[in-house]
Design a protein around this motif. Structure first.
Motif, mmCIF file in Angstrom:
data_model
loop_
_atom_site.group_PDB
_atom_site.id
_atom_site.type_symbol
_atom_site.label_atom_id
_atom_site.label_comp_id
_atom_site.label_asym_id
_atom_site.label_seq_id
_atom_site.Cartn_x
_atom_site.Cartn_y
_atom_site.Cartn_z
ATOM 1 N N HIS A 112 26.973 -7.119 -40.407
ATOM 2 C CA HIS A 112 26.540 -7.432 -38.325
ATOM 3 C C HIS A 112 24.755 -8.175 -38.863
ATOM 4 O O HIS A 112 23.943 -9.301 -37.954
ATOM 5 N N PRO A 162 26.383 -12.508 -40.104
ATOM 6 C CA PRO A 162 24.666 -11.659 -39.926
ATOM 7 C C PRO A 162 23.665 -12.654 -39.319
ATOM 8 O O PRO A 162 23.734 -13.939 -40.122
ATOM 9 N N TRP A 215 31.371 -9.601 -33.056
ATOM 10 C CA TRP A 215 29.629 -9.084 -33.228
ATOM 11 C C TRP A 215 29.339 -11.018 -33.215
ATOM 12 O O TRP A 215 30.414 -11.968 -33.302
ATOM 13 N N LYS A 233 25.677 -13.436 -32.778
ATOM 14 C CA LYS A 233 24.242 -13.234 -33.437
ATOM 15 C C LYS A 233 23.635 -12.842 -31.768
ATOM 16 O O LYS A 233 23.975 -13.858 -30.905
#
Length: 556
Positions: free
Chosen positions: A90, A126, A174, A176
């Motif tokens: 992540h 990420p 996930w 951001k």
């Protein structure tokens, strides 16, 4: 799962991969050997893994042959612990201590199959975070690379950043977080939240926050060091210090030399208590009873001698980083000698007392000679002397003074030793002064490379026939690159990216990028100029720094 080769000899705290909701790759932009020698890197690694919903693994720059193999095989750079590709985490959080590692950041992102520019990365990639002292001095040369920068000491900021991740992260997949969600955190800088404009002649015209972002980023610092662990959590022989456990004694420096960023941006000087240090020395992984005490001003800790004695009573031995000549005492040297500490580093910085007054280094030649005599009485075999060249107002006679002081140190030692051949070596290390942000010399120009070469040659020739004196020095062209990256605005990322694209060919980058590197490196800056790092409140005002600068220039 087979344990990675590099971690075979490790002992101590390791994370349990895949157990946390938030997966973080803590990246050091250099090799395992260099990264695991960095105590700050280990402190953050331990703290992240203490969070119950976080799994933090480590990543390092591979060796050259491995880099070529990974590039040819298209194998993504992986974490040390679980060997999972970094682009599956992540967050990738870089710990950046040196400008010379900036190029390695780009290399690691490429090896992780990620775009180096933040604007080119995807929402599911990420979050790329940068922290470390070089970034909280001036993050602008990496503003186009990092999504988020940590300005200040990371221990207190970590939990607040994680809270944003917890609140913003979708339950299943996930994505951001909205970077504006970090803007309220003191000490967090989001480069995308600011517009920079420039005058026609190249200096910064304005540095303006977008709505929702603060105009000033205030450096974070820890008031009480005892609240956080300050020692190695992993011991490995594959580091600069071997299998020694490292313990942070203090942070910052009370001396505030004008050339030194540490004494400025780590204000105020803070100490760990003796009780805390005793606990840190015993706490954690088993070691071979070897404790290394670290800090910019270890010798200024009022209970250093008591700590060294206590460690010896527990059956341990102690090594210390450099000690100021005026902090050495008979008792301290005796205690360290009992720990088989037979090498000392003293930093005169200059050969002349006049130039020491310019840089506010409160140390006389007499104090240096007194310390050397003390070391000779205790049969200390190795002494290292640190010097700087290229300092403001430096004269040719002060280069000669470095040679003279080195000879006199040897003479004082021999005289005190009474003819005994205890001395094995005096190492002379000559570094090149770089005017750093947030110091009184931030306006000063970097010295001419040709002049630096001439001065180094003069010192080298002056000492080459001197018995038991050995000289090492920095390379001026690399100091020039460091000055460019430490003093640049966000446009200087163009040099970094070009050097990255050409395989590290900085000469070509300096020639081909349509910017003049001399504008950033060798130009004297005015008091009125808006500097690239002026948006950061480092804890000392620009007026106070300018006053110190003017005081320095008036020293005779």
């Amino acid at each position: 799962m087979k344990k990675p080769q590099l971690s075979l000899h490790e002992s101590g705290h390791l994370c349990t991969p895949h157990t946390g909701d938030i997966r973080i790759a803590l990246a050091f932009p250099n090799t395992y050997h260099v990264g695991m020698s960095n105590l700050g890197f280990q402190i953050i690694y331990r703290q992240l893994n203490r969070c119950p919903d976080v799994s933090c693994e480590r990543a390092f720059l591979p060796d050259g042959k491995i880099i070529k193999h990974q590039e040819s095989s298209r194998m993504a750079l992986a974490s040390l612990e679980s060997r999972q590709p970094l682009n599956s985490f992540h967050i990738i959080a870089f710990s950046v201590s040196f400008e010379t590692d900036y190029l390695n950041i780009l290399t690691m992102l490429r090896l992780a199959h990620l775009d180096v520019l933040r604007t080119a990365r995807r929402a599911r990639d990420p979050l790329i975070i940068g922290g470390g002292v070089s970034l909280f001095l001036n993050p602008e040369p990496l503003a186009d690379i990092f999504d988020v920068c940590i300005i200040g000491e990371g221990e207190e900021i970590i939990e607040e950043v994680l809270d944003v991740i917890r609140q913003e992260q979708p339950a299943r997949q996930w994505k951001k977080p909205d970077l504006k969600a970090f803007a309220h955190i003191k000490g967090v800088y989001v480069p995308a939240g600011y517009n920079v404009t420039y005058h026609p002649h190249g200096t910064i015209k304005s540095f303006s926050p977008l709505p929702g972002f603060p105009p000033t980023i205030t450096r974070r610092w820890i008031a009480d060091l005892d609240r956080f662990s300050g020692s190695s959590c992993i011991i490995t022989p594959d580091t600069e210090f071997g299998d020694m456990k490292l313990v942070e004694v203090s942070r910052g420096c009370p001396r505030r030399c004008r050339f030194c960023a540490i004494g400025m941006v780590y204000r105020p000087y803070r100490l760990r208590s003796l009780q805390c240090l005793e606990h840190e020395a015993l706490f954690g992984p088993p070691v071979n009873n070897r404790i290394g005490l670290l800090g910019s001003a270890v010798g200024d800790h009022p209970e250093l001698t008591a700590l060294v004695q206590w460690i010896a009573e527990q059956g341990g031995t102690v090594s210390v980083s450099s000690l100021r000549a005026d902090t050495l005492s008979e008792e301290l040297v005796e205690r360290l000698q009992e720990s088989r500490h037979f090498s000392y580093t003293i930093a005169p910085e200059t050969g002349s007392e006049r130039l020491r007054r310019v840089i506010a280094k409160d140390l006389t030649n007499a104090e240096i000679f007194s310390a050397v005599a003390l070391l000779a009485r205790h049969k200390i075999a190795r002494i290292k002397l640190y010097f700087l060249i290229g300092l403001p107002t430096e004269r040719d006679e002060e280069i000669e003074a470095i040679i003279d002081l080195s000879r006199r140190v040897r003479h004082v030692y021999y005289k005190e030793a009474g003819g005994q051949q205890w001395l094995r070596q005096i190492s002379i290390s000559v570094s090149i002064f770089i005017p750093k942000p947030a110091t009184p010399f931030q306006w000063h120009a970097f010295a001419d490379v040709g002049e630096l070469k001439r001065k180094l040659k003069k010192i080298r020739q002056g000492l080459k026939k001197e018995q038991k004196i050995v000289m090492t020095h920095e390379i001026p062209k690399w100091a020039y690159i460091q000055a460019l990256l430490s003093r640049g605005d966000r446009r200087t990322s163009a040099f970094l990216i070009k050097a990255f694209e050409t395989g590290g060919d900085w000469g070509r980058a300096l020639r081909e990028v349509p910017l003049n590197p001399e504008f950033y490196v060798s130009r004297q800056r005015s008091r009125e100029e808006l500097l690239p790092w002026d948006f950061i409140n480092h804890g000392v005002t620009k007026d106070a720094l300018w006053e110190e600068y003017q005081t320095a220039l008036q020293q005779h």
